[in-house]
Scaffold this motif. Structure first.
Motif, PDB file in Angstrom:
ATOM      1  N   PRO A  80      -3.516  24.655  99.980  1.00 28.95           N
ATOM      2  CA  PRO A  80      -3.225  23.431 100.725  1.00 28.95           C
ATOM      3  C   PRO A  80      -1.729  23.319 100.999  1.00 28.95           C
ATOM      4  CG  PRO A  80      -4.698  22.974  98.884  1.00 28.95           C
ATOM      5  CD  PRO A  80      -4.227  24.394  98.718  1.00 28.95           C
ATOM      6  N   PRO A  81      -1.345  22.826 102.174  1.00 29.78           N
ATOM      7  CA  PRO A  81       0.083  22.729 102.490  1.00 29.78           C
ATOM      8  C   PRO A  81       0.797  21.797 101.524  1.00 29.78           C
ATOM      9  CG  PRO A  81      -1.238  21.480 104.065  1.00 29.78           C
ATOM     10  CD  PRO A  81      -2.194  22.276 103.239  1.00 29.78           C
ATOM     11  N   PRO A  82       2.065  22.083 101.233  1.00 30.70           N
ATOM     12  CA  PRO A  82       2.818  21.204 100.344  1.00 30.70           C
ATOM     13  C   PRO A  82       3.049  19.855 101.010  1.00 30.70           C
ATOM     14  CG  PRO A  82       4.272  22.792 101.401  1.00 30.70           C
ATOM     15  CD  PRO A  82       2.879  23.194 101.768  1.00 30.70           C
ATOM     16  N   PRO A  83       3.281  18.824 100.216  1.00 33.54           N
ATOM     17  CA  PRO A  83       3.583  17.517 100.806  1.00 33.54           C
ATOM     18  C   PRO A  83       4.805  17.617 101.715  1.00 33.54           C
ATOM     19  CG  PRO A  83       3.212  17.341  98.437  1.00 33.54           C
ATOM     20  CD  PRO A  83       3.297  18.800  98.749  1.00 33.54           C
ATOM     21  N   ASP A  84       4.735  16.918 102.839  1.00 33.83           N
ATOM     22  CA  ASP A  84       5.858  16.947 103.776  1.00 33.83           C
ATOM     23  C   ASP A  84       7.057  16.256 103.144  1.00 33.83           C
ATOM     24  OD1 ASP A  84       7.296  17.415 106.027  1.00 33.83           O
ATOM     25  OD2 ASP A  84       6.207  16.020 107.313  1.00 33.83           O
ATOM     26  N   ASP A  85       8.216  16.928 103.188  1.00 33.75           N
ATOM     27  CA  ASP A  85       9.383  16.360 102.521  1.00 33.75           C
ATOM     28  C   ASP A  85      10.080  15.286 103.345  1.00 33.75           C
ATOM     29  OD1 ASP A  85      10.093  18.328 104.321  1.00 33.75           O
ATOM     30  OD2 ASP A  85      11.476  19.377 102.988  1.00 33.75           O
ATOM     31  N   PHE A  86       9.971  15.354 104.694  1.00 33.82           N
ATOM     32  CA  PHE A  86      10.617  14.369 105.548  1.00 33.82           C
ATOM     33  C   PHE A  86       9.711  14.055 106.738  1.00 33.82           C
ATOM     34  CE2 PHE A  86      14.084  16.789 103.539  1.00 33.82           C
ATOM     35  CZ  PHE A  86      14.739  15.759 102.883  1.00 33.82           C
ATOM     36  N   SER A  87       9.931  12.906 107.351  1.00 34.83           N
ATOM     37  CA  SER A  87       9.102  12.465 108.466  1.00 34.83           C
ATOM     38  C   SER A  87       9.229  13.401 109.662  1.00 34.83           C
ATOM     39  CB  SER A  87       9.504  11.046 108.887  1.00 34.83           C
ATOM     40  OG  SER A  87       8.832  10.658 110.073  1.00 34.83           O
ATOM     41  N   ASP A  88       8.117  13.568 110.405  1.00 29.77           N
ATOM     42  CA  ASP A  88       8.109  14.382 111.620  1.00 29.77           C
ATOM     43  C   ASP A  88       8.472  13.564 112.857  1.00 29.77           C
ATOM     44  OD1 ASP A  88       7.118  16.252 109.879  1.00 29.77           O
ATOM     45  OD2 ASP A  88       5.209  16.542 110.905  1.00 29.77           O
ATOM     46  N   ASP A  89       8.446  12.247 112.752  1.00 26.76           N
ATOM     47  CA  ASP A  89       8.542  11.388 113.934  1.00 26.76           C
ATOM     48  C   ASP A  89       9.993  11.117 114.331  1.00 26.76           C
ATOM     49  OD1 ASP A  89       5.755  11.153 113.960  1.00 26.76           O
ATOM     50  OD2 ASP A  89       5.811   9.443 112.588  1.00 26.76           O
ATOM     51  N   VAL A  90      10.248  11.219 115.638  1.00 22.47           N
ATOM     52  CA  VAL A  90      11.570  10.891 116.166  1.00 22.47           C
ATOM     53  C   VAL A  90      11.628   9.377 116.335  1.00 22.47           C
ATOM     54  CG1 VAL A  90      13.232  11.295 118.032  1.00 22.47           C
ATOM     55  CG2 VAL A  90      11.680  13.129 117.312  1.00 22.47           C
ATOM     56  N   GLY A 110      16.179  21.111 102.943  1.00 23.91           N
ATOM     57  CA  GLY A 110      14.754  20.844 103.030  1.00 23.91           C
ATOM     58  C   GLY A 110      14.003  22.105 103.396  1.00 23.91           C
ATOM     59  N   THR A 111      12.727  21.930 103.723  1.00 23.02           N
ATOM     60  CA  THR A 111      11.859  23.056 104.034  1.00 23.02           C
ATOM     61  C   THR A 111      10.975  22.738 105.228  1.00 23.02           C
ATOM     62  OG1 THR A 111      11.780  23.720 101.703  1.00 23.02           O
ATOM     63  CG2 THR A 111      10.046  24.587 103.150  1.00 23.02           C
ATOM     64  N   ILE A 112      10.919  23.671 106.183  1.00 22.28           N
ATOM     65  CA  ILE A 112       9.909  23.625 107.222  1.00 22.28           C
ATOM     66  C   ILE A 112       8.707  24.347 106.617  1.00 22.28           C
ATOM     67  CG2 ILE A 112       9.323  24.219 109.594  1.00 22.28           C
ATOM     68  CD1 ILE A 112      11.583  22.158 109.285  1.00 22.28           C
ATOM     69  N   GLY A 113       7.792  23.562 106.033  1.00 20.58           N
ATOM     70  CA  GLY A 113       6.801  24.124 105.136  1.00 20.58           C
ATOM     71  C   GLY A 113       5.598  24.750 105.801  1.00 20.58           C
ATOM     72  N   THR A 114       5.226  24.258 106.977  1.00 17.80           N
ATOM     73  CA  THR A 114       4.046  24.757 107.673  1.00 17.80           C
ATOM     74  C   THR A 114       4.341  24.841 109.159  1.00 17.80           C
ATOM     75  OG1 THR A 114       3.177  22.506 107.950  1.00 17.80           O
ATOM     76  CG2 THR A 114       2.465  23.728 105.991  1.00 17.80           C
ATOM     77  N   PRO A 115       3.617  25.668 109.912  1.00 20.84           N
ATOM     78  CA  PRO A 115       3.790  25.678 111.365  1.00 20.84           C
ATOM     79  C   PRO A 115       3.593  24.275 111.936  1.00 20.84           C
ATOM     80  CG  PRO A 115       2.471  27.559 110.679  1.00 20.84           C
ATOM     81  CD  PRO A 115       2.642  26.691 109.460  1.00 20.84           C
ATOM     82  N   ASP A 192       7.665  26.017 116.929  1.00 26.13           N
ATOM     83  CA  ASP A 192       6.877  25.309 115.925  1.00 26.13           C
ATOM     84  C   ASP A 192       6.011  26.241 115.081  1.00 26.13           C
ATOM     85  OD1 ASP A 192       7.750  22.715 116.108  1.00 26.13           O
ATOM     86  OD2 ASP A 192       6.288  22.129 117.626  1.00 26.13           O
ATOM     87  N   SER A 193       6.388  27.531 115.007  1.00 29.00           N
ATOM     88  CA  SER A 193       5.603  28.469 114.193  1.00 29.00           C
ATOM     89  C   SER A 193       6.413  29.096 113.068  1.00 29.00           C
ATOM     90  CB  SER A 193       5.022  29.582 115.075  1.00 29.00           C
ATOM     91  OG  SER A 193       6.042  30.325 115.705  1.00 29.00           O
ATOM     92  N   SER A 194       7.745  29.109 113.179  1.00 32.31           N
ATOM     93  CA  SER A 194       8.593  29.682 112.135  1.00 32.31           C
ATOM     94  C   SER A 194       8.719  28.689 110.978  1.00 32.31           C
ATOM     95  CB  SER A 194       9.973  30.004 112.716  1.00 32.31           C
ATOM     96  OG  SER A 194      10.821  30.560 111.745  1.00 32.31           O
ATOM     97  N   THR A 195       8.683  29.202 109.756  1.00 28.82           N
ATOM     98  CA  THR A 195       8.775  28.348 108.573  1.00 28.82           C
ATOM     99  C   THR A 195       9.800  28.899 107.595  1.00 28.82           C
ATOM    100  OG1 THR A 195       6.983  29.540 107.450  1.00 28.82           O
ATOM    101  CG2 THR A 195       6.359  27.619 108.770  1.00 28.82           C
ATOM    102  N   GLY A 196      10.258  28.047 106.668  1.00 33.25           N
ATOM    103  CA  GLY A 196      11.198  28.483 105.651  1.00 33.25           C
ATOM    104  C   GLY A 196      12.144  27.368 105.249  1.00 33.25           C
TER     105      GLY A 196
END
Length: 207
Positions: A80-90, A110-115, A192-196
């Protein structure tokens, strides 16, 4: 739900191919794309699939030069994807504030955890001048995020965007700001596909 990791690697040659990797669904819709994953010209994407899904993988060379490549595909169960560390919304109401020092400097990791993951921050300028914002990959697993940096005004209108500043995959923008101005900074991965892992650094050069 399982996941498939697809990696495209250039062949051994004098000049490595800048190859572009695209994955489409059975209707031809792009589900993932990548160029320059990590420090080389190789590409990698990870997509979520279910049993019976049909995918098309496309390899392309950006400048039309011939050359060899290798394609590897790894299918594995995805945690399962990790909890999102910060909001995605502008949005200034949901964006995480980065507190700047009196000289206008600050940073946030921070981390871009998922695509498709994005991290959005609110900045309130503490001085007037040119605010330099850098978004750097901080790889921990031998691969680098290909970060994309986007800046909006407080109403969500685009101000500037950058991908691949200088000779690296990291990003940088220089934004004129005035004391008290509010704007939003978005960190994301290429297509929107690179992560890390990544780190945002801000430095103000006052007038």
């Amino acid at each position: 739900e399982d996941g498939i990791r697809v990696r495209l690697v250039t062949g051994v040659q004098t000049c490595a191919l800048p190859i572009f990797l695209t994955v489409r669904d059975e209707f031809g819709t792009v589900v993932a794309q990548n160029d320059n994953f990590g420090p080389a010209f190789d590409s990698r994407v990870q997509v979520s699939v279910s049993a019976g899904d049909v995918l098309f993988v496309e390899a392309a060379e950006l400048f039309g030069f011939p050359g060899s490549y290798g394609l590897s595909i790894l299918a594995a169960a995805v945690a399962p994807p990790p909890p999102d560390d910060f909001s995605d919304d502008v949005n200034v109401a949901t964006a995480t504030a980065i507190t700047l020092a009196d000289d206008g400097s600050g940073s946030q990791s921070g981390t871009i955890g998922t695509p498709g993951d994005r991290d959005v921050f609110r900045i309130d300028a503490t001085t007037s001048g040119i605010l330099t914002i850098r978004l750097n990959a901080t790889p921990t697993d031998g691969f680098s995020l290909d970060p994309v940096l986007t800046v909006f005004d407080e109403d969500g209108n685009l101000i500037v965007q950058n991908d691949d500043s200088g000779f690296s995959l990291d990003s940088r923008v220089d934004v004129p700001v005035t004391l008290g101005q509010t704007f939003l900074v978005k960190a994301s991965g290429f297509f929107d596909s690179s992560t890390g892992d990544r780190k945002s650094t801000l430095l103000n050069s006052s007038h």
